[in-house]
Design an enzyme around this catalytic site. Sequence first.
Site, PDB file in Angstrom:
ATOM      1  N   LYS A   1       0.727  -1.311   0.087  1.00  0.00           N
ATOM      2  CA  LYS A   1       0.177  -0.050  -0.207  1.00  0.00           C
ATOM      3  C   LYS A   1       0.854   1.012  -0.102  1.00  0.00           C
ATOM      4  CE  LYS A   1      -4.715   0.629   0.585  1.00  0.00           C
ATOM      5  NZ  LYS A   1      -5.709  -0.509   0.399  1.00  0.00           N
TER       6      LYS A   1
ATOM      7  N   PRO B   1      -6.321   2.968  -7.257  1.00  0.00           N
ATOM      8  CA  PRO B   1      -6.808   3.820  -6.445  1.00  0.00           C
ATOM      9  C   PRO B   1      -7.138   3.667  -5.040  1.00  0.00           C
ATOM     10  CG  PRO B   1      -8.286   3.449  -8.407  1.00  0.00           C
ATOM     11  CD  PRO B   1      -7.294   2.404  -8.167  1.00  0.00           C
TER      12      PRO B   1
HETATM   13  C1  PPY Z   1      -7.660  -2.346  -1.638  1.00  0.00           C
HETATM   14  O1  PPY Z   1      -8.700  -3.211  -1.623  1.00  0.00           O
HETATM   15  O2  PPY Z   1      -7.719  -1.853  -0.616  1.00  0.00           O
HETATM   16  C2  PPY Z   1      -6.868  -1.816  -2.700  1.00  0.00           C
HETATM   17  O3  PPY Z   1      -6.099  -1.313  -2.583  1.00  0.00           O
HETATM   18  C3  PPY Z   1      -7.409  -2.065  -4.213  1.00  0.00           C
HETATM   19  C4  PPY Z   1      -6.410  -2.299  -5.386  1.00  0.00           C
HETATM   20  C5  PPY Z   1      -5.714  -3.066  -5.249  1.00  0.00           C
HETATM   21  C6  PPY Z   1      -4.642  -3.315  -6.200  1.00  0.00           C
HETATM   22  C7  PPY Z   1      -4.945  -2.488  -7.489  1.00  0.00           C
HETATM   23  C8  PPY Z   1      -5.897  -1.535  -7.302  1.00  0.00           C
HETATM   24  C9  PPY Z   1      -6.646  -1.368  -6.280  1.00  0.00           C
END
Ligand code: PPY
Length: 349
Positions: free
Chosen positions: A78, A114
């Site tokens: 993340k 996103p």
């Molecule tokens: C999430 O589910 O919290 C995400 O971060 C979604 C995501 C994961 C990978 C690519 C785009 C969005």
Amino acid sequence: MESLIGQWEGETVITRYDRPANAWIFIAVYSTLLGPAAGGTRMKPYPDPRTALQDAMLLAKGMAYKYAIPGMPWGGGKAVIAVPDAFDPALRAGLLRRYGKLVHQLGGLFYTGPDMGTCSLDMNVIAETGAPYVFACTPEAGGCGSSGPFTALGVFTAIQACCKHVFGEASVQGRKVLVQGAGSVGGPLITSLLAAGAEVIFSDVDRDVIRHYRDERGVPFVEKDEIYQVECDIFSPCAGGGILNRNTIPALRCKAIAGGANNQLQAAGDGERLRVRDILYAPDFVVNVGGAMAVLGLETLKWSRDRAEEEVATTIGRALQRVFALAEKKDVSTEVAAEVIAGERLQAP
Ligand code: PPY
């Protein structure tokens, strides 16, 4: 920050101070055991950089658990961009391009999409410098667009699974559902719930969002501080994390909780606190995998949108049945049961 990183069981943290925008960028990669890390980019003000880093690390771990549930070959990651309060919109595109360049420099360690505070249009800007490591750009830019409706579909399925477990009937017709946050996930969720005959109450803090749902569509509204006392069948947190905690749980008057927000439990004991209160908790990382699943399926596995919807609904429905059954069998909280299921896969790829 040294102690935060030292205590974290994830793999990598990348830190960047972006001077032109006075913003801190943290990319946390929890695990690449099952594949490259992928996760959204969250962009918002934080009280301090340490809190932003902590959020990135917690969210990255959540992503690893999320992918483990459907067995997707991706690792948890993340990014958090901590912008100043009242961030100047004129600085946004430049910041996103510099961030995209950083993602590109990582060469595939981390893929992004996103999250709270970013949308598909932002992904277009990040992709100018960050491609091919950027998902969910707009369809005009060759992406699949917003992941919100797919996440919302997963939440809707989870709400049905909770209704089935608690009331013996999966239908949401006539059920009172309290939705916290009517944004990119809560918004489409409210629409689906109303279409299916549920009685919806919502809360939000954004004036335009409140105007749309309360004033234009007539959806009953509660102020954010009153939400935890509202009597309902299902509570669906679709905004910030940490909202299920020692202060809010004793006040809750719902039978079950299923929402799209990440990291809903504030502390380790909160899952148990819900169990003791006989509130069925659908663990967040099981409920909200729909967005990531659909985006990665559409963009890396050539799924059609129908296929993505089908995969999201069946995967989340089945996973929750397993979680609820294991929790009952072992007499543990649903959170612990879901961690056991995810943990098995994380350790044995
Ligand atoms: C999430 O589910 O919290 C995400 O971060 C979604 C995501 C994961 C990978 C690519 C785009 C969005």
